[in-house]
Design a protein around this motif. Sequence first.
Motif, PDB file in Angstrom:
ATOM      1  N   UNK A   1     -32.619  50.028 -30.244  1.00 24.95           N
ATOM      2  CA  UNK A   1     -32.380  51.446 -30.011  1.00 24.95           C
ATOM      3  C   UNK A   1     -32.336  52.207 -31.339  1.00 24.95           C
TER       4      UNK A   1
ATOM      5  N   UNK B   1     -35.701  53.091 -32.411  1.00 31.70           N
ATOM      6  CA  UNK B   1     -36.172  54.240 -31.640  1.00 31.70           C
ATOM      7  C   UNK B   1     -35.609  55.544 -32.212  1.00 31.70           C
TER       8      UNK B   1
ATOM      9  N   UNK C   1     -18.749  54.233 -25.677  1.00 28.40           N
ATOM     10  CA  UNK C   1     -19.304  53.066 -24.988  1.00 28.40           C
ATOM     11  C   UNK C   1     -18.419  51.854 -25.278  1.00 28.40           C
TER      12      UNK C   1
ATOM     13  N   UNK D   1     -20.414  67.526 -17.023  1.00 31.27           N
ATOM     14  CA  UNK D   1     -21.008  67.589 -18.379  1.00 31.27           C
ATOM     15  C   UNK D   1     -21.231  69.032 -18.832  1.00 31.27           C
TER      16      UNK D   1
ATOM     17  N   UNK E   1     -22.730  66.718 -26.768  1.00 34.69           N
ATOM     18  CA  UNK E   1     -23.527  65.492 -26.667  1.00 34.69           C
ATOM     19  C   UNK E   1     -22.649  64.300 -26.292  1.00 34.69           C
TER      20      UNK E   1
ATOM     21  N   UNK F   1     -21.378  64.339 -22.633  1.00 38.76           N
ATOM     22  CA  UNK F   1     -22.392  63.824 -21.693  1.00 38.76           C
ATOM     23  C   UNK F   1     -22.348  62.296 -21.679  1.00 38.76           C
ATOM     24  N   UNK F   2     -22.245  61.703 -22.860  1.00 39.62           N
ATOM     25  CA  UNK F   2     -22.200  60.236 -22.934  1.00 39.62           C
ATOM     26  C   UNK F   2     -20.905  59.689 -22.323  1.00 39.62           C
TER      27      UNK F   2
ATOM     28  N   UNK G   1     -20.769  59.565 -18.606  1.00 38.43           N
ATOM     29  CA  UNK G   1     -21.540  58.420 -18.104  1.00 38.43           C
ATOM     30  C   UNK G   1     -20.756  57.116 -18.251  1.00 38.43           C
ATOM     31  N   UNK G   2     -20.087  56.947 -19.390  1.00 43.45           N
ATOM     32  CA  UNK G   2     -19.352  55.692 -19.628  1.00 43.45           C
ATOM     33  C   UNK G   2     -18.116  55.566 -18.732  1.00 43.45           C
TER      34      UNK G   2
END
Lengths: 251, 309
Positions: free
Chosen positions: B134, B137, B205, B270, B286, B289-290, B293-294
């Motif tokens: 990642x 990327x 995370x 979010x 930002x 948003x993460x 999700x976590x």
Amino acid sequence: MELDWRSFLLLALFAVPWDSWGSQRDPVTSVMWDYYHERLLGGEAFVFDERVKLSAPPFAEDARQVPIQIDASAFDGQVVRMLAWAELNPIPQIFDFQPGEQVLPRLAIRIRVEQATPLRVAVLTRDGLWHVGSTQIDAAGGGCTAPSVVRAQAGWEEHLGEVLGKRFVLADANRLRVQVAHPMDNGLVGGIPEFFLNQAQLRDRSGNTLASLELFPAVSENPTISLDVKGNVETELWLRDNNGNEFKAEL
Amino acid sequence: MRWILILAALASACVHANPLAYDLQPRQIADGVWLFEGSTDNFSQANGGNIVNTGFIVTDKGVVVIDSGPSRRYGEVMRQAIARVTDKPLLKVMLTHHHPDHVLGNQAFSDVPIAALPGTTALLVEQGDTMAENMYRLVGDWMRGTEVLLPTESLEPGMLEVGGRTLQLLALSGHTGADLAILDVQSGVLFAGDLVFYQRALTTPGTPSLATWLADLDQLQHLPWKQIVPGHGPLASDAAPFAQMRDYLGWLDGVMRSGAEQGAEMNELIRTAIPERFAGVNLSRYELIRSVSHLYPRYEQAAMQRVDR
């Protein structure tokens, strides 16, 4: 009288219903629109329509559980069907939803994405026109081919079909949220055949269907679904997977 | 014609000059204690992942390095910068946790013992390759040649004597499940790792829970520290980073708790307004948003009951 090509063009311009929402201009960058228009919408008349709101995060933090939310309540009372898909997924289709009169044309669900992709929801109204809502999501990818989290848990079979849920009172509706224990195997992970919930119905206590939902294996494992119903009618959710297992929940 | 030649020469010089050079300037923050401060931005092709704070402590016998940075190239530049400060040998690299921006410079220290909590090594075995991919990327060619190099030594909590200096090691878990904090007893410098973010939104995370994280912060704050090196954000000599962390964690917890009680969808959460007091905290939208999700699935499940019949 004879019409030359300029007159034709002028006539064509007037013939197109000119409103500020619908247009033929695709709001996202897509190489697949024509293909899906033909394949899923049968090439029927459509407009890209901002009034169909399709929400997703700008990027997929977890490509196996991407939340999407669809709101077509601008067309409440006129909606026949709502189809959703992720254009660049190996299994693009997400759901085929028929909300009925007592259920709002709104739905939230979590999906898998394999790579960055346009997302679409096409809403068919009674006049026969498809209204297409669009958005785009970025993703590192791999959500469709990642090993199952459910299957890694010992004894997951014993929990198959368990439903967590709750009814919430919103300003204009009751929201029914459920999470169903199911691996939703999509057949893309080696050695594990397709095994997924493919049918759901929301019924009233007399067994009348309030809404129908067909699901495809782009839906995440342990599907999380929200439906918004009008009023506080007591409901039963019926689900069936492609192996014929049936599950029920009361909300 | 001469102009053209000069321009061509300049252009080729630019092409040949290495554009992917980390500018790592060690900054002395206490006697024998040095810091490499990264930005509070997100990973990008422009910064090569230099968004992290790393450091080193020069003892009588040699150097203890704290975290190795986001790439092999970073680790190499870091090692050269250390060599300009001292000619003492490297004794040990200590990793605060397994996240890629803290450990992917390990290859530059392959001849030095690399030490971490056992939990950190286990997480690196499990997630390291995916995280490294990642990073390629996200930051691109800066990562060239970078691979995961696993720690070679295990650390335990307690007092560790290194080269005549005492380091107090704490094995905590609030950020990733295995988080090392290092207090240099002599100087009072606390390397908090990513248990403390300052002026940069925290990332979630792998956090066991926000409550665990809050408890870790209590432990850290009670140490006899004089300065705090956050994992991300500026050095501090007062308790402001702790106050901001508690405030932010409490806000995040409240957003998700009340969201779950009201039946909010992730896509609604979010878009929650970021309070004005966090205006100076970089990347809060930002990271919200993460974090949703976590963490939101846990809050949702806690707010729902079994309804199957």
